[in-house]
Design a protein around this motif. Structure first.
Motif, PDB file in Angstrom:
ATOM      1  N   GLN A   3      -1.719  -5.669  -5.277  1.00 30.04           N
ATOM      2  CA  GLN A   3      -1.514  -4.250  -5.551  1.00 30.04           C
ATOM      3  C   GLN A   3      -2.773  -3.404  -5.400  1.00 30.04           C
ATOM      4  N   ARG A   4      -3.930  -4.051  -5.296  1.00 29.86           N
ATOM      5  CA  ARG A   4      -5.168  -3.281  -5.305  1.00 29.86           C
ATOM      6  C   ARG A   4      -6.226  -3.963  -4.459  1.00 29.86           C
ATOM      7  N   TYR A 229      -0.478   6.017  -2.536  1.00 30.56           N
ATOM      8  CA  TYR A 229      -1.450   5.135  -3.177  1.00 30.56           C
ATOM      9  C   TYR A 229      -2.736   5.896  -3.528  1.00 30.56           C
ATOM     10  N   LYS A 271      -2.843   0.972  -8.518  1.00 31.41           N
ATOM     11  CA  LYS A 271      -2.352   0.584  -7.190  1.00 31.41           C
ATOM     12  C   LYS A 271      -3.094   1.409  -6.140  1.00 31.41           C
ATOM     13  N   PHE A 372      -0.284  -3.354   1.943  1.00 29.91           N
ATOM     14  CA  PHE A 372       0.452  -2.299   1.256  1.00 29.91           C
ATOM     15  C   PHE A 372       1.763  -1.918   1.946  1.00 29.91           C
TER      16      PHE A 372
END
Length: 393
Positions: A3-4, A229, A271, A372
């Protein structure tokens, strides 16, 4: 799912001359290799990730049990400057290099600039920023004329004493220069270089400001922002991308502040991407041929890197790379045309892996875009599926 991404650019930490380095006068350069060789600096944290597996390094050993993925990347763009390198990391490849001015700027550019700011300028030549204020700072204080200079990079730099030309006026001058420098003269950056002090004891202040050319197309940052994002920029990232594709930004004065800001951002961003530039390697040490200072900066980053690693979640991906070289062991003080290191780590990786030689820095953008799910970055090749991740993507 991941997520990151924490993407850290060690500004100028190249790992050896590219095959076309001879075109730039950079044959035999190797920023990291030569600094390690000359100083014997040990970098145990990056060694653990696999740094010593990328190229031979005197005091950074190859690690058969590296916990990270490792490799090196070639620059596909025409150039070796900060803007070119970062844009390529974000997926934009420059086919034509930004213009440079080894003899100073053309008369028509300077005359138009002087006309619009209402005063003459001093300098107009390539120079070290610290040296030119030593040379012309006193005359600048007497006349009120700003000091214009450049370097081997595509930059139009304006130095001024903060008590002679206030910051707001200096920044306005930079905006005027940015408006003038278009088309064939579209330099990568116009930079405000304020200083203070008295003749013989001038020092540059932290109030530098970059006025960058806007990216010529959509970057990874634009795509991520458009998809909702967070794009959290640290250091001079916002300046390099002229603010495009950024949702939040923090400007920092040095590497230590940049590392701390990265750690703070890891508490904020849920995120998206945290994109950090650590500039001291280049600005303070590479350009000044300070080999010992460069080594100390590398050690400082390596000493603080465990703090970042400790904060990583299973759903995080850490990428450490660079944007070009600036070998402080060479006679010159300019950037050098080099490969850059690639270190990738996540707590969810089952083992280390060799990512080999990547054909372009844009492989980073392609990887993050795939992670992503925001579409393909066709300028690069994703290495996401090469990472032995325990979590789904």
């Amino acid at each position: 799912m991941l997520q990151r991404v924490i993407l850290i650019v060690l500004d100028s930490v190249g790992v050896g001359a590219l095959p076309d380095a001879y075109k730039f006068g950079d044959e035999g350069t190797n920023t990291l290799g030569h600094v390690v060789e000359r100083t014997g600096v040990e970098l145990p944290t990056m060694e653990k990730l696999g740094l010593g597996n990328i190229i031979p390094l005197k005091t950074v050993r190859p690690n058969p049990k590296a916990i990270g993925a490792y490799g090196k990347m070639a620059e596909k763009s025409a150039g070796k400057d900060t803007t070119t390198g970062h844009w390529e990391i974000a997926g934009l490849i420059l086919k034509k290099p930004f213009p440079v001015y080894p003899e100073g700027f053309p008369e028509e550019i300077i005359e138009e600039f002087e006309r619009r700011i209402g005063r003459k300028v001093l300098g107009n030549k390539p120079a070290s920023g610290t040296e030119i204020i030593k040379e012309l700072g006193e005359e600048h204080m007497k006349t009120g004329y700003p000091i214009v200079y450049t370097s081997a990079d595509s930059v139009f730099q304006i130095a001024a004493h903060e008590e002679v030309i206030p910051l707001e006026e200096l920044y306005r001058m930079c905006e005027i220069a940015r408006e003038i420098l278009k088309g064939d003269h579209a330099v990568g950056r116009v930079i405000a270089r304020p200083f203070k002090g008295e003749p013989g004891n001038f020092v540059r202040t932290p109030n530098r400001k970059d006025f960058s050319l806007k990216p010529f197309g959509a970057t990874l940052l634009d795509i991520l922002k458009e998809a909702g994002y967070t794009v959290y920029a640290i250091g001079k990232i916002e300046d390099i991308f002229a603010g495009q594709g950024i949702t939040e930004s923090v400007h920092t004065a040095n590497n230590d502040e940049g590392i701390t800001a990265t750690l703070d951002a890891m508490d904020i961003v849920k995120k998206g991407i945290i994109f950090t530039n650590l500039v001291d390697f280049d600005m303070l040490y590479g350009h000044r041929n300070d080999i010992e200072g460069y080594a100390k900066a590398l050690k400082h980053f390596d000493d603080r890197l465990p703090e970042i690693i400790a904060k990583l979640k299973e759903t995080d991906l850490l990428i450490i790379t660079a944007d070009h070289g600036c070998d402080p062991t060479t006679p010159g003080t300019d950037h050098t045309r080099e490969y850059v290191p690639l270190l990738v780590y996540s707590p969810s990786m089952e083992k280390g892996v060799n990512l080999g030689l990547r054909e372009t820095y844009a492989d980073v953008a392609a990887t993050i875009a795939e992670l992503f799910g925001v579409g393909a970055i066709n300028t690069g090749t994703s290495f996401l599926k090469e990472l032995p991740l325990k979590v789904g993507v």
